[in-house]
Design a protein around this motif. Structure first.
Motif, PDB file in Angstrom:
ATOM      1  N   PHE A 125      -0.714   6.586   6.870  1.00 47.84           N
ATOM      2  CA  PHE A 125      -1.812   7.295   7.510  1.00 47.84           C
ATOM      3  C   PHE A 125      -2.135   8.599   6.798  1.00 47.84           C
ATOM      4  N   ARG A 126      -1.192   9.538   6.799  1.00 48.25           N
ATOM      5  CA  ARG A 126      -1.510  10.847   6.225  1.00 48.25           C
ATOM      6  C   ARG A 126      -1.858  10.762   4.738  1.00 48.25           C
ATOM      7  N   ALA A 127      -1.192   9.906   3.995  1.00 48.52           N
ATOM      8  CA  ALA A 127      -1.490   9.776   2.560  1.00 48.52           C
ATOM      9  C   ALA A 127      -2.941   9.368   2.337  1.00 48.52           C
ATOM     10  N   HIS A 128      -3.428   8.446   3.161  1.00 48.50           N
ATOM     11  CA  HIS A 128      -4.823   8.020   3.023  1.00 48.50           C
ATOM     12  C   HIS A 128      -5.778   9.149   3.404  1.00 48.50           C
ATOM     13  N   TRP A 129      -5.425   9.884   4.436  1.00 48.53           N
ATOM     14  CA  TRP A 129      -6.247  11.026   4.854  1.00 48.53           C
ATOM     15  C   TRP A 129      -6.395  12.013   3.690  1.00 48.53           C
ATOM     16  N   ILE A 147     -15.012   4.035  -1.729  1.00 54.21           N
ATOM     17  CA  ILE A 147     -13.585   4.071  -1.419  1.00 54.21           C
ATOM     18  C   ILE A 147     -13.236   2.831  -0.609  1.00 54.21           C
ATOM     19  N   VAL A 148     -12.134   2.203  -0.949  1.00 50.64           N
ATOM     20  CA  VAL A 148     -11.625   1.061  -0.186  1.00 50.64           C
ATOM     21  C   VAL A 148     -10.167   1.327   0.179  1.00 50.64           C
ATOM     22  N   ASN A 149      -9.855   1.206   1.451  1.00 52.22           N
ATOM     23  CA  ASN A 149      -8.481   1.371   1.933  1.00 52.22           C
ATOM     24  C   ASN A 149      -7.887   0.017   2.304  1.00 52.22           C
ATOM     25  N   THR A 150      -6.627  -0.178   1.971  1.00 51.76           N
ATOM     26  CA  THR A 150      -5.929  -1.393   2.384  1.00 51.76           C
ATOM     27  C   THR A 150      -5.240  -1.154   3.714  1.00 51.76           C
ATOM     28  N   TYR A 165       4.296   0.303  11.877  1.00 52.15           N
ATOM     29  CA  TYR A 165       3.400  -0.094  10.781  1.00 52.15           C
ATOM     30  C   TYR A 165       2.018  -0.453  11.336  1.00 52.15           C
ATOM     31  N   GLY A 166       1.988  -1.286  12.368  1.00 58.36           N
ATOM     32  CA  GLY A 166       0.721  -1.690  12.955  1.00 58.36           C
ATOM     33  C   GLY A 166      -0.038  -0.514  13.529  1.00 58.36           C
ATOM     34  N   ALA A 167       0.673   0.413  14.165  1.00 53.94           N
ATOM     35  CA  ALA A 167       0.021   1.574  14.772  1.00 53.94           C
ATOM     36  C   ALA A 167      -0.619   2.473  13.728  1.00 53.94           C
ATOM     37  N   MET A 168       0.080   2.724  12.637  1.00 55.41           N
ATOM     38  CA  MET A 168      -0.473   3.607  11.610  1.00 55.41           C
ATOM     39  C   MET A 168      -1.625   2.939  10.863  1.00 55.41           C
ATOM     40  N   LYS A 169      -1.532   1.635  10.675  1.00 55.05           N
ATOM     41  CA  LYS A 169      -2.645   0.940  10.043  1.00 55.05           C
ATOM     42  C   LYS A 169      -3.863   0.920  10.967  1.00 55.05           C
ATOM     43  N   ARG A 170      -3.639   0.864  12.270  1.00 54.49           N
ATOM     44  CA  ARG A 170      -4.772   0.936  13.191  1.00 54.49           C
ATOM     45  C   ARG A 170      -5.411   2.326  13.126  1.00 54.49           C
ATOM     46  N   ALA A 171      -4.587   3.360  13.031  1.00 55.48           N
ATOM     47  CA  ALA A 171      -5.115   4.705  12.859  1.00 55.48           C
ATOM     48  C   ALA A 171      -5.900   4.821  11.558  1.00 55.48           C
ATOM     49  N   ASN A 173      -7.603   2.440  10.191  1.00 54.70           N
ATOM     50  CA  ASN A 173      -8.915   1.820  10.437  1.00 54.70           C
ATOM     51  C   ASN A 173      -9.879   2.839  11.035  1.00 54.70           C
ATOM     52  N   SER A 174      -9.374   3.649  11.953  1.00 57.40           N
ATOM     53  CA  SER A 174     -10.223   4.627  12.619  1.00 57.40           C
ATOM     54  C   SER A 174     -10.761   5.671  11.640  1.00 57.40           C
ATOM     55  N   ILE A 175      -9.877   6.249  10.809  1.00 54.44           N
ATOM     56  CA  ILE A 175     -10.385   7.277   9.893  1.00 54.44           C
ATOM     57  C   ILE A 175     -11.241   6.668   8.790  1.00 54.44           C
ATOM     58  N   THR A 176     -11.015   5.392   8.464  1.00 57.27           N
ATOM     59  CA  THR A 176     -11.881   4.719   7.496  1.00 57.27           C
ATOM     60  C   THR A 176     -13.296   4.625   8.047  1.00 57.27           C
ATOM     61  N   GLU A 177     -13.433   4.215   9.293  1.00 59.01           N
ATOM     62  CA  GLU A 177     -14.753   4.119   9.912  1.00 59.01           C
ATOM     63  C   GLU A 177     -15.405   5.497  10.030  1.00 59.01           C
TER      64      GLU A 177
END
Length: 244
Positions: A125-129, A147-150, A165-171, A173-177
């Motif tokens: 999460f934070r790394a992508h932010w 930009i594309v995030n996996t 893992y699932g929770a942070m990937k869901r987060a 998704n939110s910052i990607t949108e």
């Protein structure tokens, strides 16, 4: 097992400078080769510099243009330094594929350790932010980009096997949108991809911790097999291209 053919490159990314994180293995390594074949100048980032140098050499052997930069996704300064390195090398950034993940120790929510949660927050999460903000700042100065995030299919539903893992990937998704909406006027497109089971070393680690998980995941996929890393990279290549 069903086999897939390799599509003929069509120059989807011709003339573009693209940063790929997590490029030393799996989806990131596949993306490094694919993006270069599609015409991109790639800058490949990962923590494992020996493995990264091998990937860079492989891309160059295929006739592509590639450079390496060390990157620790747990270190915000390291992430920003990697983007600065791209600017020093090429003066611009047209695309970024933020890829790279860690797997927590599989297990239910009530046995997931604080350390696992912290690691997932830091890397997934934070790394992508941090990366997106640094990448967008450079793109804004040079005319926009993509930009594309996996993320992961595990972010789209309950994930009792890998809850942190699932929770942070869901987060993610939110910052990607949110980033897509925030930066659209700057000419920056932001997308996320949520692959299902993909044959990477992460899955190998999960199989070692939970024997039989590969067969279980494969049986849940209509095609009866996991995706190959290149197939996921193909999606990222299209999303980074002007065709998208």
């Amino acid at each position: 097992m069903t086999t897939t053919s390799t599509p003929t490159p069509v120059g989807l990314l011709s003339g573009k400078v693209v940063l790929v994180t997590g490029a030393s293995r799996g989806i990131g390594e596949a993306a490094a080769h694919l993006f270069a074949r599609e015409g991109a100048t790639v800058v490949l980032a990962a923590r494992s510099t020996d493995a990264l140098d091998r990937v860079v050499a492989g891309v160059r052997d295929e006739g592509g243009t590639a450079d390496a930069v060390a990157l620790d996704l747990a270190d915000r300064a390291s992430i920003r330094a990697a983007v600065d390195h791209v600017e020093r090398l090429h003066g611009r950034l047209d695309g970024a594929f933020n890829n790279g993940a860690t797997i927590q120790q599989p297990g239910p929510l009530d046995t997931t350790s604080d350390d696992d949660v912290d690691e997932q927050f830091t890397v997934n999460f934070r790394a992508h932010w941090t990366a997106m903000n640094a990448e967008a700042a450079l793109m804004r100065r040079t005319g926009g980009g993509a930009i594309v995030n996996t993320s992961s299919i595990g972010s789209r539903r309950a994930n009792p096997a890998l809850p942190a893992y699932g929770a942070m990937k869901r987060a993610l998704n939110s910052i990607t949108e949110t980033a897509a909406v925030t930066w659209a006027r700057d000419g920056i497109r932001v997308n996320g991809i949520t692959p299902g089971g993909t044959a990477t070393s992460m899955i190998d680690a999960w199989e070692a911790a939970t024997p039989g998980i590969v067969a279980q995941v494969s049986s849940s996929i209509p095609m009866g097999r996991m995706a190959e890393p290149r197939e996921v990279a193909e999606v990222a290549a299209w999303l980074l291209s002007d065709r998208a």
